[in-house]
Scaffold this motif. Structure first.
Motif, PDB file in Angstrom:
ATOM      1  N   ILE A 287       1.028  -0.938   0.257  1.00 55.98           N
ATOM      2  CA  ILE A 287       0.044  -0.181   0.023  1.00 55.98           C
ATOM      3  C   ILE A 287       0.960   1.153  -0.097  1.00 55.98           C
ATOM      4  O   ILE A 287       0.250   2.241  -0.496  1.00 55.98           O
ATOM      5  N   GLY A 288       2.278   0.991   0.650  1.00 55.55           N
ATOM      6  CA  GLY A 288       2.748   2.542   0.861  1.00 55.55           C
ATOM      7  C   GLY A 288       3.433   2.850  -0.578  1.00 55.55           C
ATOM      8  O   GLY A 288       3.694   3.896  -0.781  1.00 55.55           O
ATOM      9  N   ILE A 289       3.472   1.802  -1.647  1.00 56.08           N
ATOM     10  CA  ILE A 289       4.089   1.909  -2.981  1.00 56.08           C
ATOM     11  C   ILE A 289       3.218   2.937  -3.420  1.00 56.08           C
ATOM     12  O   ILE A 289       3.506   3.800  -4.327  1.00 56.08           O
ATOM     13  N   SER A 290       1.870   2.609  -3.478  1.00 53.99           N
ATOM     14  CA  SER A 290       0.982   3.276  -4.183  1.00 53.99           C
ATOM     15  C   SER A 290       0.714   4.732  -3.141  1.00 53.99           C
ATOM     16  O   SER A 290       0.505   5.721  -3.951  1.00 53.99           O
ATOM     17  N   TRP A 291       0.902   4.811  -2.154  1.00 53.06           N
ATOM     18  CA  TRP A 291       0.695   6.172  -1.374  1.00 53.06           C
ATOM     19  C   TRP A 291       1.959   6.966  -1.961  1.00 53.06           C
ATOM     20  O   TRP A 291       1.595   8.180  -2.109  1.00 53.06           O
ATOM     21  N   GLY A 292       3.181   6.522  -2.134  1.00 45.93           N
ATOM     22  CA  GLY A 292       4.204   7.250  -2.622  1.00 45.93           C
ATOM     23  C   GLY A 292       4.049   7.825  -3.758  1.00 45.93           C
ATOM     24  O   GLY A 292       4.338   9.018  -4.233  1.00 45.93           O
ATOM     25  N   SER A 293       3.302   6.841  -4.696  1.00 43.32           N
ATOM     26  CA  SER A 293       3.012   7.569  -5.985  1.00 43.32           C
ATOM     27  C   SER A 293       1.900   8.520  -6.142  1.00 43.32           C
ATOM     28  O   SER A 293       1.842   9.569  -6.853  1.00 43.32           O
ATOM     29  N   ILE A 294       0.839   8.333  -5.211  1.00 43.36           N
ATOM     30  CA  ILE A 294      -0.252   9.342  -5.161  1.00 43.36           C
ATOM     31  C   ILE A 294       0.226  10.628  -4.433  1.00 43.36           C
ATOM     32  O   ILE A 294      -0.510  11.657  -5.139  1.00 43.36           O
ATOM     33  N   LEU A 295       1.230  10.662  -3.837  1.00 40.25           N
ATOM     34  CA  LEU A 295       1.656  12.171  -3.092  1.00 40.25           C
ATOM     35  C   LEU A 295       2.641  12.858  -4.265  1.00 40.25           C
ATOM     36  O   LEU A 295       2.876  13.779  -3.791  1.00 40.25           O
ATOM     37  N   SER A 296       2.775  12.232  -5.406  1.00 44.20           N
ATOM     38  CA  SER A 296       3.974  12.709  -6.154  1.00 44.20           C
ATOM     39  C   SER A 296       3.470  12.803  -7.598  1.00 44.20           C
ATOM     40  O   SER A 296       3.416  13.699  -8.312  1.00 44.20           O
ATOM     41  N   MET A 297       3.206  11.717  -8.155  1.00 48.15           N
ATOM     42  CA  MET A 297       2.990  11.502  -9.550  1.00 48.15           C
ATOM     43  C   MET A 297       1.687  12.334 -10.115  1.00 48.15           C
ATOM     44  O   MET A 297       1.856  13.303 -11.263  1.00 48.15           O
ATOM     45  N   PRO A 298       0.583  12.403  -9.356  1.00 51.04           N
ATOM     46  CA  PRO A 298      -0.599  13.214 -10.020  1.00 51.04           C
ATOM     47  C   PRO A 298      -0.148  14.912  -9.903  1.00 51.04           C
ATOM     48  O   PRO A 298      -0.522  15.589 -10.836  1.00 51.04           O
ATOM     49  N   TYR A 299       0.622  15.327  -8.990  1.00 49.24           N
ATOM     50  CA  TYR A 299       1.083  16.786  -8.850  1.00 49.24           C
ATOM     51  C   TYR A 299       1.884  17.103  -9.650  1.00 49.24           C
ATOM     52  O   TYR A 299       2.017  18.076 -10.151  1.00 49.24           O
ATOM     53  N   ALA A 300       2.887  15.982 -10.154  1.00 51.76           N
ATOM     54  CA  ALA A 300       3.839  16.446 -11.030  1.00 51.76           C
ATOM     55  C   ALA A 300       3.203  16.476 -12.554  1.00 51.76           C
ATOM     56  O   ALA A 300       3.534  17.365 -13.449  1.00 51.76           O
ATOM     57  N   MET A 301       2.183  15.679 -12.733  1.00 54.41           N
ATOM     58  CA  MET A 301       1.547  15.659 -13.917  1.00 54.41           C
ATOM     59  C   MET A 301       0.676  16.885 -14.094  1.00 54.41           C
ATOM     60  O   MET A 301       0.720  17.438 -15.069  1.00 54.41           O
ATOM     61  N   LEU A 302      -0.068  17.125 -13.156  1.00 49.99           N
ATOM     62  CA  LEU A 302      -0.759  18.595 -12.987  1.00 49.99           C
ATOM     63  C   LEU A 302       0.073  19.757 -13.259  1.00 49.99           C
ATOM     64  O   LEU A 302      -0.262  20.640 -13.895  1.00 49.99           O
ATOM     65  N   SER A 303       1.321  19.932 -12.518  1.00 51.06           N
ATOM     66  CA  SER A 303       2.208  21.090 -12.703  1.00 51.06           C
ATOM     67  C   SER A 303       2.698  21.343 -13.988  1.00 51.06           C
ATOM     68  O   SER A 303       2.798  22.460 -14.521  1.00 51.06           O
TER      69      SER A 303
END
Length: 457
Positions: free
Chosen positions: A365-381
């Motif tokens: 679950i932590g692997i998905s959490w690490g991605s949720i906290l970074s990848m969407p925001y990087a894509m959005l920015s």
């Protein structure tokens, strides 16, 4: 404005305040349901009691994003005043929430706590985009995730740790144990200190055209009309990311609100005692309650400690991404897709594991959490106007809080009820939701959102 490349420690300093923010979120996410259960809430009512959290985010984050976009102070900058205000309010709420004498008061403190954390959190997301050029943004959000992972692990283990140091897990009927009270007090202190560290070690870029900024700030405009206008002009990539966020945050809200009742009952076989089943004036009933309640509180410590593992694995995942993205191109789309699917498997495994094996579920679950906290925001920015970064980061929060509101209003109880009456079915629902979120990454087609080449900066 051309932004210089920042070193690791500069990015670390500007992100360090997230340690405190995550202490607040981890204590809230790991132990708020435990406090509700201690105050005699049934597990069916817990999601609704949590509705304060997403509702405050829905209201507060766009407002703070809008205001911080239009703020500039010569000494304190644009985002840092909001960090500080939020930290003070959050620290006070964290300290007092475990002293709630009644269920309604605990729910009210959750409302205050979540609103205060949101005041600090939203500007932190915008600060990364403010300070870093596009080549470093994935790196910046990943460093932020690394700090969040540290905070999650430490804060989630605090009640267990202080219990090991001799602080009692036992308490009278309707009273939160001292181990939880001490843990929340430590969290309040860390929250304030870490935010102060970022405030005093980080500077901000002034508006590129100060005269134009002042004119725009003084223009009479309606906050509501600006919000509606920006929603209408939301980039297509942001809308697609919103679908991914919907299923991702439905899953994690389910975990935060129902992991403790689900796992203490299904895996540890120590459900919270129902207060109405005991007459505390009868010594045998009082003794039986104390035995059951202490067992529940101790297993809740272990659930919280196991949940903390997802902070460690998200930190490890973030470390790998920090090293990788500092030198190479990263495909954000497929990274996020795979990470979410791995987390979904972790949730699905919970129905079949022993107490000793539970930590492996949370590693996934932590692997998905690490991605949720970074990848969407990087894509959005990479997809929005930098001048409105705070506003869009705030609006993006809608895709986080709406699924949580739906879950709180009965969505998670309804869907898990389709699978049966067992409490663990809520974790199965979380797993299915996270796998759907991973598949939704196929919607992302914007090349600049999917990947950014550092050497092109």
């Amino acid at each position: 404005m051309k932004k210089r490349m920042l070193g690791f420690w500069e990015i670390w300093n500007m992100s360090f305040g997230f340690l405190g923010i995550q202490f607040g979120f981890a204590l809230q996410g790991g132990f708020m349901s435990r406090i509700f259960q201690t105050l005699d809430a049934s597990k069916e009512d817990i999601p609704l009691l949590w509705i304060a959290a997403p509702l405050t985010g829905l209201i507060v984050q766009p407002i703070i994003g809008y205001l911080s976009d239009r703020t500039w102070h010569r000494k304190w900058g644009r985002r840092r005043p909001y960090f500080l205000i939020g930290a003070i309010l959050s620290s006070l709420a964290l300290f007092f929430v475990p002293y709630s004498p009644a269920l309604w008061m605990a729910a009210g403190f959750l409302w205050i706590l979540d609103a205060s954390i949101n005041i600090s959190m939203e500007p932190f997301r915008a600060l990364v985009a403010d300070k870093l050029n596009e080549a470093q943004r994935t790196y910046g959000f990943v460093v932020q995730t690394l700090i969040i992972g540290i905070g999650t692990w430490v804060a989630s283990n605090l009640p267990w740790l202080v219990s090991q140091l001799g602080v009692s897990d036992s308490a009278d009927l309707g009273v939160v144990p001292n181990s939880v009270k001490v843990a929340f007090a430590i969290g309040a202190f860390v929250f304030l200190i870490s935010i102060l560290y970022t405030v005093f070690t980080t500077s901000e870029y002034p508006p590129e055209d100060m005269e134009a900024f002042e004119r725009e700030r003084k223009q009479k405009s309606s906050f509501v009309s600006d919000i509606i206008n920006n929603i209408g002009n939301m980039p297509t990539t942001m809308k697609k990311l919103g679908v991914i966020q919907f299923f991702s945050w439905f899953a994690f809200f389910t975990m935060w609100s129902l992991a403790n009742p689900s796992l203490t009952e299904h895996i540890f076989k120590t459900p919270a005692p129902v207060q109405s089943d005991f007459n505390m004036e009868i010594s045998e009933d009082k003794e039986a309650f104390n035995i059951q309640n202490t067992a529940f509180q101790k297993s809740s410590n272990l659930v919280g400690s196991a949940m903390g593992v997802y902070g460690l694995s998200s930190m490890a995942f973030a470390l790998i991404l920090v090293v990788y993205t500092s030198k190479r191109r990263l495909n954000r789309k497929y990274t996020h897709m795979i990470a979410l699917a791995i987390g979904g498997v972790g949730f699905l495994m919970m129905k079949y594991v022993s107490p000793e094996q539970l930590k492996y579920c949370f590693i996934l679950i932590g692997i998905s959490w690490g991605s949720i906290l970074s990848m969407p925001y990087a894509m959005l920015s990479s997809s929005v106007d930098e001048k409105k970064m705070g506003m869009f980061m705030g609006l993006f929060n809608m895709f986080i809080v709406i699924p949580q509101i739906i879950a709180a209003l009965g969505g998670v109880n309804f869907v898990s009820g389709l699978l049966g009456e067992e409490a663990i079915n809520a974790m199965t629902v979380a797993g299915i939701s996270l796998i759907i979120a991973g598949l939704c990454n196929f919607l992302i087609t914007n090349k600049s959102a999917i990947s950014y080449q550092p050497t092109e900066a």
